[in-house]
Structure formats: structure tokens, C-alpha cells
Design a protein around this motif. Structure first.
Motif, PDB file in Angstrom:
ATOM      1  N   TRP A 144       1.355   9.019  59.666  1.00 30.16           N
ATOM      2  CA  TRP A 144      -0.109   9.076  59.635  1.00 30.16           C
ATOM      3  C   TRP A 144      -0.623   8.842  58.214  1.00 30.16           C
ATOM      4  O   TRP A 144      -1.710   8.295  58.032  1.00 30.16           O
ATOM      5  CB  TRP A 144      -0.596  10.448  60.108  1.00 30.16           C
ATOM      6  N   THR A 251      -7.995  13.720  54.347  1.00 31.42           N
ATOM      7  CA  THR A 251      -9.238  13.807  55.125  1.00 31.42           C
ATOM      8  C   THR A 251      -9.681  12.429  55.587  1.00 31.42           C
ATOM      9  O   THR A 251     -10.049  12.236  56.759  1.00 31.42           O
ATOM     10  CB  THR A 251     -10.349  14.454  54.277  1.00 31.42           C
ATOM     11  N   LEU A 254      -7.333  11.072  58.384  1.00 34.60           N
ATOM     12  CA  LEU A 254      -7.536  11.754  59.665  1.00 34.60           C
ATOM     13  C   LEU A 254      -8.834  11.305  60.332  1.00 34.60           C
ATOM     14  O   LEU A 254      -8.888  11.154  61.558  1.00 34.60           O
ATOM     15  CB  LEU A 254      -7.526  13.270  59.460  1.00 34.60           C
ATOM     16  N   GLN A 255      -9.853  11.097  59.540  1.00 34.59           N
ATOM     17  CA  GLN A 255     -11.115  10.586  60.093  1.00 34.59           C
ATOM     18  C   GLN A 255     -10.918   9.198  60.691  1.00 34.59           C
ATOM     19  O   GLN A 255     -11.417   8.897  61.790  1.00 34.59           O
ATOM     20  CB  GLN A 255     -12.189  10.547  59.003  1.00 34.59           C
ATOM     21  N   GLU A 256     -10.188   8.337  59.999  1.00 27.80           N
ATOM     22  CA  GLU A 256      -9.914   6.981  60.500  1.00 27.80           C
ATOM     23  C   GLU A 256      -9.101   7.027  61.783  1.00 27.80           C
ATOM     24  O   GLU A 256      -9.381   6.284  62.738  1.00 27.80           O
ATOM     25  CB  GLU A 256      -9.170   6.178  59.436  1.00 27.80           C
ATOM     26  N   LEU A 257      -8.107   7.894  61.817  1.00 32.08           N
ATOM     27  CA  LEU A 257      -7.265   8.006  63.006  1.00 32.08           C
ATOM     28  C   LEU A 257      -8.046   8.542  64.196  1.00 32.08           C
ATOM     29  O   LEU A 257      -7.889   8.056  65.332  1.00 32.08           O
ATOM     30  CB  LEU A 257      -6.070   8.914  62.698  1.00 32.08           C
ATOM     31  N   GLU A 258      -8.888   9.531  63.975  1.00 31.05           N
ATOM     32  CA  GLU A 258      -9.681  10.088  65.073  1.00 31.05           C
ATOM     33  C   GLU A 258     -10.597   9.029  65.684  1.00 31.05           C
ATOM     34  O   GLU A 258     -10.753   8.955  66.907  1.00 31.05           O
ATOM     35  CB  GLU A 258     -10.509  11.275  64.576  1.00 31.05           C
ATOM     36  N   ARG A 259     -11.207   8.185  64.834  1.00 29.93           N
ATOM     37  CA  ARG A 259     -12.061   7.113  65.347  1.00 29.93           C
ATOM     38  C   ARG A 259     -11.247   6.122  66.178  1.00 29.93           C
ATOM     39  O   ARG A 259     -11.680   5.687  67.251  1.00 29.93           O
ATOM     40  CB  ARG A 259     -12.752   6.391  64.185  1.00 29.93           C
ATOM     41  N   TRP A 261      -8.325   6.686  67.722  1.00 30.71           N
ATOM     42  CA  TRP A 261      -7.867   7.327  68.954  1.00 30.71           C
ATOM     43  C   TRP A 261      -8.974   7.366  70.000  1.00 30.71           C
ATOM     44  O   TRP A 261      -8.730   7.138  71.187  1.00 30.71           O
ATOM     45  CB  TRP A 261      -7.376   8.738  68.654  1.00 30.71           C
ATOM     46  N   ALA A 262     -10.194   7.654  69.557  1.00 33.22           N
ATOM     47  CA  ALA A 262     -11.339   7.691  70.488  1.00 33.22           C
ATOM     48  C   ALA A 262     -11.634   6.306  71.024  1.00 33.22           C
ATOM     49  O   ALA A 262     -11.891   6.124  72.222  1.00 33.22           O
ATOM     50  CB  ALA A 262     -12.563   8.276  69.778  1.00 33.22           C
ATOM     51  N   TYR A 267      -6.185   9.854  73.835  1.00 35.05           N
ATOM     52  CA  TYR A 267      -6.063  11.187  74.408  1.00 35.05           C
ATOM     53  C   TYR A 267      -7.051  11.381  75.552  1.00 35.05           C
ATOM     54  O   TYR A 267      -8.102  10.731  75.619  1.00 35.05           O
ATOM     55  CB  TYR A 267      -6.307  12.257  73.322  1.00 35.05           C
ATOM     56  N   ASP A 269      -9.990  12.906  77.622  1.00 36.18           N
ATOM     57  CA  ASP A 269     -11.283  13.498  77.268  1.00 36.18           C
ATOM     58  C   ASP A 269     -11.416  14.824  77.997  1.00 36.18           C
ATOM     59  O   ASP A 269     -11.409  14.872  79.236  1.00 36.18           O
ATOM     60  CB  ASP A 269     -12.423  12.563  77.674  1.00 36.18           C
TER      61      ASP A 269
END
Length: 271
Positions: A144, A251, A254-259, A261-262, A267, A269
Motif C-alpha cells: 500500500w 494519510t 490511504l485517501q487515494e486507496l479509499e477513493r 476502492w470505492a 468492498y 457497501d
């Protein structure tokens, strides 16, 4: 061993040749058998990285148990039995061992490994057989933040080591019964001037002489199974320390990965 003082070298030779006898001796008794002082025995244990002689003797006990073959472990387990509550007996062994070693754990090797990871351009992780799962777990989270993170294939060890960049880091992961190929890979990497680290069970591990950084904690043996509850905790500590060292990059990543993944529905919902 050649670097040890004469008295400590005598202790080392006796332990290597008479491990089954030495494991039952106190520091004073071992000193008398070898012909050195109790203080020399204690200094010998300390030179290996143990807080004291009791911890050294416990590691020696573990190493003797580790020498049992899978069938012998299973037969011993059948003889001892699992008690009245099966799941409790399985978990209790790991939990109790974890509690016992808490006072002996040192943050410095974990901090050193995390720093080396952050300073390296490429991370090469070597873990075989039962340790392969631990290697992939470590790699999955480390990737990551460190894009050039690889779990090496045993068939290509030689090529991977020879072709690795100068500032690459090789991390060997192995626990009893240690895999020869992991030891060989780490030894070759160090011989060729690469930075090396080992995640293993003790300073007596065959990986230790080939590691610039040694991070260790015991694993448990439940029948024929190698239980990695404690080693996973060790890997988690390294991962968290890496994230701390990377600071704001953690930080941001993680923000880039969350975007991502969404966007790609990685994952479920929960809403």
C-alpha cells in the motif's frame, strides 16, 4: 563464535554439543560443568541478545522442541491431549506464550527494520512453506505504501538477488523447522552486499548470522501446525512503524486507496 571471549566460547561449544543436558542446568550449574563462572554464562546469554540466562534457556528449550518432526509433534500432542475445552486449549498456548514474552520484547529492531524499509527502493520478501502466508500478508499491506514490494519465488532466488538494485532490502521470514532455501537466499543477498533482515523466532535462528537487522519472537507448535499468532503481531508492529515513519504520505496514500476502492467496488457497501 570466533569473536567470543574464551570463557564464553567454551560455554557455546558445550551448549552446541550437549544441548539436551544444558537445557536443564541453571547458569551456576552450567558454569561449573564448563569450568567458568556464573557471570560468564550470563554474559554469554547476553551476547546472543537475550535479556538474561532464563530467556536463553527458554529459547534453548524451544529449539529442542522445534527439532521434532511433524509426526513426532502430533504424537506428543495426542499424548498430552487438549483438555476439556478444545478451542480454549488451542488458543491458550499462543496467548500464554504472548503474555510471557511481552517483557522481553525490544522496540529497537522493529524501528530499525521499519526505517530500512522506508529507505529502500525495493523490498524483497522471502518466505516458504508455512511462512509463505506470513510473507504474503506482510507484502499485501506493505505494498500500500511501498510500490516495489515483492514476494520472491523460490525458483528465481538466484536471479532476483543478483539483479536486485543496490539499495534493495531482502527480508527472510522463517520459523522452525527453518527452510534451507530461505537461509540460502538471505546468505547470498548479504554476501553480495545487499541490506538484509530476518523475521524469525530467536537469535539462535540460522537466519540470524545473515541478517543486518534481526526481529524475533517465538511461534507456537500445536500438534503438526506452526501457529503464527505471535509472528503476525510482530509483522503488524513493523507495518505500523513504517506508516508512522512515512508521516503525511501514509494519510495521502490511504485517501487515494479509499477513493480507488470505492470507485471500483472492491468492498461490500454496508449501507
Amino acid at each position: 563464535m570466533e569473536q567470543l571471549p574464551r570463557g564464553q566460547k567454551a560455554v557455546a561449544l558445550y551448549v552446541l554439543e550437549h544441548a539436551r543436558e544444558a537445557v536443564s542446568l541453571t547458569a551456576s550449574e552450567l558454569g561449573k560443568v564448563v569450568g567458568v563462572s556464573e557471570a560468564t554464562v550470563i554474559r554469554f546469554a547476553s551476547s546472543l541478545g537475550f535479556p538474561g540466562y532464563p530467556e536463553f534457556r527458554e529459547a534453548l528449550q524451544e529449539s529442542l522442541l522445534d527439532q521434532l518432526k511433524a509426526l513426532e509433534r502430533h504424537q506428543l500432542y495426542q499424548t498430552v491431549g487438549e483438555g476439556n475445552n478444545f478451542i480454549q486449549s488451542v488458543l491458550r498456548q499462543d496467548l500464554q506464550k504472548g503474555i510471557n514474552i511481552l517483557a522481553t520484547l525490544d522496540d529497537r529492531p522493529i524501528e530499525d527494520l521499519a526505517r530500512a524499509i522506508c529507505e529502500s527502493s525495493c523490498i524483497n520478501i522471502v518466505g516458504l512453506r508455512s511462512a509463505k502466508g506470513l510473507a504474503y500478508y506482510f507484502s499485501a499491506y506493505l505494498s500500500w505504501f511501498i510500490p516495489e514490494t515483492h514476494v520472491l519465488n523460490a525458483d528465481m532466488f538466484l536471479e532476483n538477488v543478483i539483479n536486485a538494485r543496490g539499495d534493495s532490502l531482502f527480508i527472510g521470514i522463517s520459523f522452525p523447522r527453518y527452510t534451507k532455501r530461505t537461509v540460502q537466499c538471505l546468505a547470498l543477498a548479504r554476501e553480495l552486499g545487499k541490506k538484509t533482515a530476518a523475521i524469525t523466532d530467536s537469535p539462535l535462528s540460522p537466519l540470524a548470522p545473515h541478517a543486518d537487522i534481526l526481529v524475533y519472537a517465538p511461534c507456537s507448535h500445536i500438534s503438526f501446525i506452526d501457529s503464527f499468532v505471535i509472528p503476525v503481531g510482530l509483522v503488524n508492529a513493523v507495518l505500523l512503524k513504517v506508516a508512522d515513519n512515512l508521516g503525511e504520505l501514509t494519510t495521502k496514500r490511504l485517501q487515494e486507496l479509499e477513493r480507488a476502492w470505492a470507485q471500483y467496488g472492491v468492498y461490500e457497501d454496508r449501507e
